[in-house]
Design an enzyme around this catalytic site. Structure first.
Site, short mmCIF file in Angstrom:
data_model
loop_
_atom_site.label_atom_id
_atom_site.label_comp_id
_atom_site.label_asym_id
_atom_site.label_seq_id
_atom_site.Cartn_x
_atom_site.Cartn_y
_atom_site.Cartn_z
N GLU A 226 -54.13 2.97 -4.06
CA GLU A 226 -54.14 1.97 -2.76
C GLU A 226 -55.09 2.33 -2.33
O GLU A 226 -55.78 3.40 -2.06
CB GLU A 226 -52.54 2.70 -2.15
CG GLU A 226 -51.54 2.17 -2.83
CD GLU A 226 -50.43 2.45 -2.03
OE1 GLU A 226 -49.77 1.70 -0.86
OE2 GLU A 226 -49.82 4.15 -1.40
N ASP B 22 -34.96 1.70 -5.22
CA ASP B 22 -36.56 2.28 -5.33
C ASP B 22 -37.36 0.57 -5.87
O ASP B 22 -36.47 0.44 -6.42
CB ASP B 22 -36.61 3.23 -6.62
CG ASP B 22 -38.12 4.02 -6.59
OD1 ASP B 22 -38.68 2.50 -6.45
OD2 ASP B 22 -38.12 4.71 -7.26
N HIS B 23 -38.22 -0.02 -4.87
CA HIS B 23 -37.96 -1.42 -4.76
C HIS B 23 -38.93 -1.21 -5.42
O HIS B 23 -39.51 -2.49 -6.65
CB HIS B 23 -38.89 -1.44 -3.56
CG HIS B 23 -40.74 -1.10 -3.19
ND1 HIS B 23 -40.93 0.15 -2.82
CD2 HIS B 23 -41.70 -1.61 -3.88
CE1 HIS B 23 -42.03 0.48 -2.33
NE2 HIS B 23 -42.96 -0.86 -2.99
N LYS C 182 -35.59 4.22 0.66
CA LYS C 182 -35.75 5.63 1.00
C LYS C 182 -36.80 6.14 2.23
O LYS C 182 -36.52 5.38 2.95
CB LYS C 182 -36.96 5.21 -0.45
CG LYS C 182 -38.32 4.69 -0.23
CD LYS C 182 -39.10 4.80 -0.88
CE LYS C 182 -40.21 6.14 -0.52
NZ LYS C 182 -41.12 6.38 -0.06
N HIS D 158 -40.87 6.48 -6.68
CA HIS D 158 -41.86 5.60 -7.72
C HIS D 158 -41.71 6.37 -8.90
O HIS D 158 -41.98 5.71 -9.67
CB HIS D 158 -42.99 4.74 -6.79
CG HIS D 158 -42.44 4.41 -5.72
ND1 HIS D 158 -41.02 3.57 -5.07
CD2 HIS D 158 -42.68 4.31 -4.16
CE1 HIS D 158 -40.87 3.68 -4.07
NE2 HIS D 158 -42.29 3.69 -3.10
N LYS E 149 -54.31 7.12 -1.49
CA LYS E 149 -54.21 5.91 -0.42
C LYS E 149 -55.77 6.23 -0.29
O LYS E 149 -56.20 6.81 -0.40
CB LYS E 149 -53.56 6.35 0.78
CG LYS E 149 -52.07 6.36 0.86
CD LYS E 149 -51.76 5.49 1.99
CE LYS E 149 -50.06 6.14 1.62
NZ LYS E 149 -49.30 4.55 1.13
N LYS F 82 -39.86 -5.10 -9.39
CA LYS F 82 -40.73 -5.20 -10.35
C LYS F 82 -41.00 -5.85 -11.90
O LYS F 82 -40.49 -4.70 -12.42
CB LYS F 82 -42.60 -4.08 -9.84
CG LYS F 82 -42.51 -3.59 -8.51
CD LYS F 82 -43.67 -2.53 -8.45
CE LYS F 82 -44.16 -2.54 -6.76
NZ LYS F 82 -44.53 -3.66 -5.93
#
Ligand code: BG6
Length: 517
Positions: A242, A203-204, A174, A266, A366, A208
């Site tokens: 985050e 899409d990491h 991405k 995500h 963030k 998970k």
């Protein structure tokens, strides 16, 4: 924990599948942009973990391709020095030696046909020496502006041609485009060279374990499906918070912002897995058809809706518990007048029979007070009538929380009678934590995705229609935001849960955010 408690927490064997599958197919992997961070931090440690678990074929080889001049020996030495720093497990010398003997390097420009001819020659030699059987996948870990040119060069050099028997696949990192138009153009360009089944858009988040568990939780347990709908569910909240700021990525972030960076990829993956209909099989396209239907059912907002159902924020200086932290506008490569958002909250709907009128509140930002990714499902409140004559003032709705990271688990809150002669109700929790039952296996999150690509299973990768639909939902928000600059940025301090408007958006609906208390 006592012995019997420990036994009670052991998973029931019959529901635990074989820990290991067969190794991936024999193949070569080529990483474009191999001198970058992703290679050393994630890809190499993930491949090492696969080798350790016997999930990497003995006929495997890897070619790093990047612009820096380097020999294969230097590449091996570089990765050898880095692996101990980034491995998620202790590195075994013999295994690393085996692995490093399979590493090669080609230096060249991404647009230079000669460099691709050299890569072709290298791959042929590897096929002879390592028995990779003509199978090869290319990992595009470069700046997005090179995705299309690299694919064109691969095509011109005959490197994605499957006619001689081996498979050829391309993994694309991405961001896939920066809006609907650019994503569509990129899809069109790469599909002139590749068949859709050769394209693996990563899409990491799908790597998970806890994200993969959403489907297992929903579809392997009969008790949840009957209540997983608008009759019983009041609303859904997704929080991706985050503590980190933009770190060294200010240059990229200034062109992206949180909406583009986190939502169409995500967060939409989380929504689609949480809300999809049960697929009729785990076949990649069957699962992705159901996911795509959910994304297509999210009505894009009108400009008026953008004003009332979205909140954007940008962090200003503040305190994260360990001293003062600068605001976004003071980060490297960020304009001192930046209008880029570092926080987003949206109220979305999934307009289908199952979810009509159930709000999906999402927020991500963030520099928030703690790192947490969770899906909270709030059920409708029970009728109060029975408790009118008691000292109970109100009933708390049940809430199911799927904690995706960092404290992976699932919990259900409900009311219980507080012991004593007076009827009083206390909120209690049934909680499952992954680490109690399955321990923790440190991983990079890329193992499963690389492994699946080696086996040709694209279930956990995004299909072109999913990417395009994601952008088509997000674009109207971005358009209004671009047209109406934010009035008071920064509007939340480092270490807080985002701008007050996000709380107000829920308060207008008589609700509040679930985590962060
Ligand atoms: C990336 C975003 O895709 O995901 C980053 O570009 C973000 O900005 C990261 O920090 C979050 O991933 P994770 O796995 O740390 O939750």
């Amino acid at each position: 924990m006592t012995g019997s408690e420990e036994r009670a927490r052991m998973p029931i064997e019959s529901v635990v599948s074989e820990p290991h599958g067969r190794p991936g197919d024999p193949c070569a992997m080529v990483i474009f942009g191999a001198s970058g961070d992703l290679t050393k931090r994630k890809l190499i440690p993930a491949l090492y973990n696969l080798a350790k678990d016997n999930l990497l074929s003995k006929e495997f080889s890897l070619v790093g391709f990047a612009r820096n001049e380097m020999s294969s020996e230097e590449f091996r030495a570089k990765l050898g020095a880095e692996i101990s720093q980034f491995a998620t497990t202790k590195v075994d010398d013999a295994l690393w030696h085996w692995f490093s003997e399979r590493l090669y390097y080609v230096s060249g420009e991404f647009g230079d046909p000669a460099a691709f001819r050299q890569l072709n020659a290298q791959l042929k030699e590897i096929e002879r020496n390592h028995g990779t059987k003509g199978n090869c996948f290319y990992y595009l870990a470069t700046s997005p502006s090179f995705f299309s040119p690299i694919v064109q060069q691969l095509g011109n050099a005959g490197l994605v041609d499957e006619s001689s028997g081996g498979w050829r696949r391309v993994i694309i990192e991405k961001p896939f485009g920066r809006d609907y138009e650019t994503a569509r153009n990129l899809n069109r360009e790469i599909r002139q060279v590749l068949d859709e089944k050769q394209i693996y858009r990563i899409d990491h988040y799908l790597g998970k374990e806890t994200v993969q568990n959403i489907m297992v939780f929903r579809f392997s347990n009969g008790i949840f499906e009957p209540i997983w709908n608008r009759r019983y569910i009041d609303h859904v909240q997704i929080t991706v918070a985050e503590t980190v700021g933009v770190e060294q990525r200010g240059g990229y972030y200034e062109t992206a912002g949180t909406l583009r960076d986190m939502v169409p990829n995500h967060i939409f993956q989380l929504i689609s897995l949480m809300a999809m209909e049960p697929p009729i099989s785990f076949d990649a396209d069957v699962v992705r058809d159901e996911q795509a239907k959910i994304l297509k059912a999210i009505p894009p907002m009108t400009p008026e809706e953008v004003l009332t159902r979205t909140v954007r924020g940008q962090y200003g200086p503040g305190n994260l518990g360990n001293g003062n932290v600068p605001g976004y506008r003071s980060e490297p490569d960020v304009s001192p007048n930046s209008r880029t958002e570092t926080y987003v909250a949206l109220k979305l709907f999934v307009d289908n029979w199952r979810w009509a009128d159930v709000p999906f509140y999402i927020r991500t930002g963030k520099r928030m007070p703690k790192r947490v990714t969770e899906i909270a499902i709030q059920f409708k409140r029970a009728p109060f009538l029975l408790f009118r004559q008691t000292s109970v003032e109100r009933l708390q709705p049940n809430r199911l929380r799927m904690l995706l990271q960092p404290d992976e688990g699932i919990s259900l809150s409900f009311g219980a009678k507080i012991p004593g002669p007076i009827v009083r109700i206390g909120g209690v929790q049934m909680a499952f934590q992954y680490k109690d039952y399955f321990g923790t296996t440190p991983s990079t999150g890329y193992e499963r995705l690389l492994y699946d690509c080696m086996l040709g299973d694209a279930t956990l990768f995004q299909r072109s229609d999913m990417v395009e639909t994601g952008w088509s939902v997000v674009n109207p928000v971005q358009d209004v935001w671009d047209a109406l600059p934010p009035r008071k940025f920064p509007n939340y301090a480092v270490g807080t849960w985002g701008p007050a408007e996000a709380d107000e958006m829920l308060a207008r609906d008589g609700r509040q955010w679930s985590s962060g208390e």
